[in-house]
Design an enzyme around this catalytic site. Structure first.
Site, PDB file in Angstrom:
ATOM      1  N   GLU A 106       0.973  -1.306  -0.001  1.00 33.10           N
ATOM      2  CA  GLU A 106      -0.133  -0.071  -0.132  1.00 33.10           C
ATOM      3  C   GLU A 106       0.992   1.317  -0.046  1.00 33.10           C
ATOM      4  O   GLU A 106       2.212   1.104   0.085  1.00 33.10           O
ATOM      5  CB  GLU A 106      -1.112  -0.199   1.103  1.00 33.10           C
ATOM      6  CG  GLU A 106      -0.137  -0.086   2.481  1.00 33.10           C
ATOM      7  CD  GLU A 106      -1.071  -0.013   3.685  1.00 33.10           C
ATOM      8  OE1 GLU A 106      -2.239   0.425   3.822  1.00 33.10           O
ATOM      9  OE2 GLU A 106      -0.413  -0.440   4.850  1.00 33.10           O
ATOM     10  N   LEU A 145      -3.234  -1.714   6.000  1.00 35.90           N
ATOM     11  CA  LEU A 145      -4.361  -1.332   6.861  1.00 35.90           C
ATOM     12  C   LEU A 145      -5.695  -1.515   6.008  1.00 35.90           C
ATOM     13  O   LEU A 145      -5.719  -1.147   4.953  1.00 35.90           O
ATOM     14  CB  LEU A 145      -4.181   0.107   7.013  1.00 35.90           C
ATOM     15  CG  LEU A 145      -5.203   0.910   7.940  1.00 35.90           C
ATOM     16  CD1 LEU A 145      -4.948   0.402   9.469  1.00 35.90           C
ATOM     17  CD2 LEU A 145      -5.094   2.627   7.998  1.00 35.90           C
TER      18      LEU A 145
HETATM   19  N1  PDD Z   1      -4.085   7.330   6.332  1.00 38.78           N
HETATM   20  N2  PDD Z   1      -2.962   2.640   4.360  1.00 38.78           N
HETATM   21  C1  PDD Z   1      -2.235   3.419   5.295  1.00 38.78           C
HETATM   22  C2  PDD Z   1      -0.873   2.977   5.720  1.00 38.78           C
HETATM   23  C3  PDD Z   1      -2.899   4.655   5.801  1.00 38.78           C
HETATM   24  O1  PDD Z   1      -2.253   5.343   7.034  1.00 38.78           O
HETATM   25  C4  PDD Z   1      -4.239   4.930   5.468  1.00 38.78           C
HETATM   26  C5  PDD Z   1      -4.617   6.372   6.324  1.00 38.78           C
HETATM   27  C6  PDD Z   1      -4.798   4.266   4.503  1.00 38.78           C
HETATM   28  C7  PDD Z   1      -6.177   4.644   4.120  1.00 38.78           C
HETATM   29  O2  PDD Z   1      -7.124   4.459   5.183  1.00 38.78           O
HETATM   30  P1  PDD Z   1      -8.666   5.232   5.247  1.00 38.78           P
HETATM   31  O3  PDD Z   1      -9.065   4.926   4.093  1.00 38.78           O
HETATM   32  O4  PDD Z   1      -9.177   4.569   6.242  1.00 38.78           O
HETATM   33  O5  PDD Z   1      -8.204   6.671   5.236  1.00 38.78           O
HETATM   34  C8  PDD Z   1      -4.123   3.174   4.122  1.00 38.78           C
HETATM   35  C9  PDD Z   1      -4.585   8.546   7.192  1.00 38.78           C
HETATM   36  C10 PDD Z   1      -5.432   9.242   6.180  1.00 38.78           C
HETATM   37  C11 PDD Z   1      -3.549   9.379   7.778  1.00 38.78           C
HETATM   38  O6  PDD Z   1      -2.547   8.645   8.133  1.00 38.78           O
HETATM   39  O7  PDD Z   1      -3.339  10.548   7.618  1.00 38.78           O
END
Ligand code: PDD
Length: 292
Positions: free
Chosen positions: A181, A206
Site C-alpha cells: 500500500e 491497513l
Molecule cells: N491514512 N494505508 C495507510 C498506511 C494509511 O495510513 C491510511 C490512512 C490508509 C487509508 O485508510 P482510510 O481510507 O481509512 O483513510 C491506508 C490517514 C489518512 C493518515 O495517516 O493521515
C-alpha cells in the site's frame, strides 16, 4: 480564528495544547489514531472509523478512555469549535503517562486522548484533473500494519522519499515484489480487461475505510473486483491505477516511478469511482456524530 484542541479532558487553544514529557505516545509511539473526513460539518463513515479505532486499541490492549458516544461528542465539539465544514478531525489514543519503562503501566493509569481538527479536504482540482505520480520503495514496516499505530517512522521516511522524487506518494513493495500500500493510502489498479484489483485485507496492510466503501460502490456499480496482490510490473502495465484514503478520496495515479500508466491521464473507472465516492460522502456516508 484561533484553533482549539482537546487533550485529556480539556479544550485548549491549539498553541497551548501539549502532552506530558512521559506520555507513552511520545516515548514509545504506544498508541493508535484515526483521521476522519468532515463534509458539511458531518463525519464521513464515522462508524467504520470508530470500529477500526476500537479494534486497533483492542489489539494493543489499550482501553478507550470514554464511551464511543462521548468520544463522538468530543469529535463533534472539536469540529464545531474550529468551525470546520470541510476538513478532517484527528483522534489519538495512547497508553497514557507513566515513568518511562517498556512494560504496560498499572491499569489505574488512564489512556491519553487528544483530538484536533483542521480545514481542507483532499487535493485541489488541478491535482485531481492531472493525477499523481507514485514511486516504489521497499516496505520496511512492522508485521502488524492492520493496527493503525502512531508508530509511523517507515511511512514518514517513504513519504519524504516520494516528496524528494517529486511524487505524491510512495507505494511500498514487499519481499515478493508485490505492492502492499502507500504510506497513508491504499493502492489499486484496473487490469487491461477492466477488473478492479486491490490487495486483500490481512496484517500486511491497513483496512482502509475508503477502500471498504470503494469496494462496495464498485460491486454495486457492476465493476468486476478482485482482492489480490499485484506486482509493480503489473501496475506499470495496468489500464488504470489509483490510490485511496480519507484525505485523498480516490485519486488517479498516472505514473509509477518513471513509467506512465496507460496514456498518463486519469482513467474512466477511477473517475467513475471518485464520483460515486463523492456522492457517498455527501449522502449515506455523511453521518451523525453521536451514532458512533
Ligand atoms: N491514512 N494505508 C495507510 C498506511 C494509511 O495510513 C491510511 C490512512 C490508509 C487509508 O485508510 P482510510 O481510507 O481509512 O483513510 C491506508 C490517514 C489518512 C493518515 O495517516 O493521515
Amino acid at each position: 480564528m484561533s484553533r482549539i484542541a482537546y487533550v485529556n479532558g480539556s479544550y485548549l487553544p491549539h498553541a497551548e495544547a501539549s502532552v506530558h514529557v512521559e506520555d507513552r505516545g511520545l516515548q514509545f509511539s504506544d498508541g493508535v489514531y484515526e483521521v476522519i473526513a468532515v463534509l458539511g460539518g458531518r463525519p464521513v463513515d464515522l462508524t467504520g472509523h470508530m470500529t477500526r479505532l476500537r479494534r486497533s486499541l483492542g489489539e494493543l490492549r489499550i482501553a478507550l478512555p470514554m464511551s464511543p458516544r462521548c468520544l463522538g461528542v468530543v469529535l463533534r465539539e472539536v469540529t464545531r469549535r474550529n468551525k470546520v465544514r470541510d476538513g478532517i478531525v484527528y483522534v489519538q489514543v495512547n497508553r497514557g503517562v507513566w515513568r518511562r519503562d517498556h512494560p504496560f503501566p498499572p491499569e489505574t493509569v488512564a489512556p491519553s486522548l487528544m483530538v484536533t481538527a483542521r480545514h481542507g479536504l483532499g487535493p485541489g482540482p488541478a491535482v485531481i484533473e492531472s493525477g499523481v505520480r507514485v514511486v516504489t520503495v521497499p516496505d520496511q514496516r512492522w508485521a502488524r500494519r492492520d493496527i493503525k499505530s502512531v508508530s509511523l517512522l517507515p511511512n514518514v521516511m517513504a513519504k519524504q522519499a516520494a516528496r524528494e522524487a517529486d511524487a505524491y506518494e510512495a507505494w511500498q513493495v514487499d519481499d515478493d515484489g508485490l505492492v502492499t500500500e502507500g504510506t497513508s493510502t491504499n493502492a489499486w489498479i484496473v487490469t487491461p480487461d477492466g477488473t478492479l484489483v486491490t490487495r486483500p485485507l490481512g496484517a500486511d496492510i491497513l483496512a482502509g475505510i475508503t477502500r471498504d466503501t470503494l469496494l462496495a460502490l464498485a460491486r454495486a456499480d457492476g465493476i468486476p473486483v478482485e482482492e489480490r496482490a499485484f506486482t509493480v510490473a503489473e501496475a506499470k502495465a495496468a489500464r488504470e491505477a489509483f490510490l485511496s484514503s480519507t484525505t485523498s478520496l480516490a485519486l488517479a495515479v498516472v505514473a509509477i516511478d518513471d513509467a506512465p500508466v496507460a496514456n498518463g491521464a486519469p482513467g474512466s473507472i477511477t473517475t467513475r469511482l471518485r464520483t460515486l465516492y463523492l456522492d457517498h460522502m455527501s449522502g449515506v456516508g455523511a453521518g451523525d456524530w453521536l451514532a458512533a
